[in-house]
Motif scaffolding. Structure first.
Motif: not given
Length: 331
Positions: A107-117, A243-248, A326-330
């Motif tokens: 039951d590992y961690l899944v990264n689902f959205a990025g912020l800093t690159k 993810s949608k909120a962070i994208q905004k 990345n299912k919810y990321n553009k």
């Protein structure tokens, strides 16, 4: 006539009371619809400005999430908080998901959205110099804790530029919170620091910011949002809405001035004046620190693992297709 007026008034009062009750229920229902989410952040830094912008402008609530951001210092502490269920979303370096997966957790961690690159630290010198990576040869640099991303990124950058780590004193003996104090006290020729600490060193006359480690080190999913695999499977709507909120928040950050962003950050950094906030936002923007979208690339994820392997912190690669969603990321 008098009876008719009284009757009409009574009807109006009843209608107004009914409307008030209905509106009150509506408010209660809308409040109930907000899903409470705790985000464990690895550090409280202006580096993460787009996340605070998202929160300040109410974008989380717009998506039906009541988000509480709590400081959980250290990536290992963030991971422990998520794995134990104390928080629903972790915000830390993607390397933690790799460590946990390779440690055998199902039951590992899944990264689902990025912020800093990029790495968010800056190289501070005792001298106001025109910096070149070769300037570090033969010098003493306070690099960060052993196994930490700033130290590993710097070690990797040195290697990429043909510099053997043994050609300088690469100091990983000083705790993160003590690095600036050690430099002020006379230790080292250079130090790697996050903002606004680096700016503070400059303003106090102890050193000069001469380079962005993020720019030198290249693009990686440096700070990402993660969930436990089981939680993500059971709550895909949370990942989608978050993810949608962070994208905004990212869109707003890229389309507004440093001053406008700084004004939103004042409530999150009350001890930092508006001018310093603006200067730090400017520095992170110029360093190209933030993703334009929350999408986490395979190339960047591979680079993180190359950086870890270079510091002997990783024996085998972890699968991108399992640890990144990345299912919810553009793109």
């Amino acid at each position: 006539m008098k009876k008719i007026i009284i009757t009409l008034l009574a009807i109006i009062i009843i209608i107004l009371i009914a409307i008030g009750i209905f509106m009150g229920k509506g408010k209660k229902n809308s409040k109930k619809e907000l899903k409470n989410i705790t985000v464990a952040e690895v550090a409280h830094s202006i580096f993460y400005a787009p996340m605070y912008v998202t929160d300040s402008l109410g974008y989380f609530k717009d998506e039906g999430l009541d988000v509480e951001i709590i400081l959980t210092s250290g990536a290992d502490a963030v991971a422990a908080s998520i794995m134990s269920g104390d928080a629903e979303i972790g915000f830390c370096g993607s390397e933690q998901s790799i460590y946990i997966y390779n440690g055998g957790s199902e039951d590992y961690l899944v990264n689902f959205a990025g912020l800093t690159k990029r790495d968010g630290s800056f190289i501070v010198s005792r001298n106001n110099e025109k910096f070149d990576i070769n300037n570090l040869k033969g010098k003493h640099i306070i690099a960060g804790r052993e196994g930490g991303m700033p130290a590993m990124t710097l070690a990797y950058t040195l290697k990429e530029n043909g510099i053997d780590i043994n050609d300088l004193e690469f100091d990983t003996s000083i705790a993160f919170a003590s690095m600036s104090g050690a430099f002020i006290g006379g230790t080292g020729d250079y130090v790697s620091l996050f903002e606004p600490t680096a700016l503070g060193i400059e303003k106090e006359g102890y050193g000069y910011v001469v380079a962005s480690l993020g720019k030198l080190g290249g693009e990686v999913p440096y700070t990402t949002f993660n969930m436990k695999k089981s939680y993500l499977e059971n709550n895909p709507d949370v990942a989608k809405k978050f993810s949608k909120a962070i994208q905004k928040g990212l869109d707003y950050t890229f389309s507004h001035t440093d001053k406008e962003i700084a004004e939103l950050l004042t409530e999150y950094f009350p001890d930092t004046n508006i001018e310093d906030l603006e200067e730090v936002v400017k520095r992170y923007r110029e360093a190209d620190s933030w993703y334009s979208t929350t999408y986490i690339t395979e190339e960047g994820f591979k680079r993180v693992q190359d950086i870890m392997k270079n510091s002997n912190e990783l024996k085998k690669d972890a699968p991108y297709n399992l640890l990144v969603n990345n299912k919810y990321n553009k793109k």
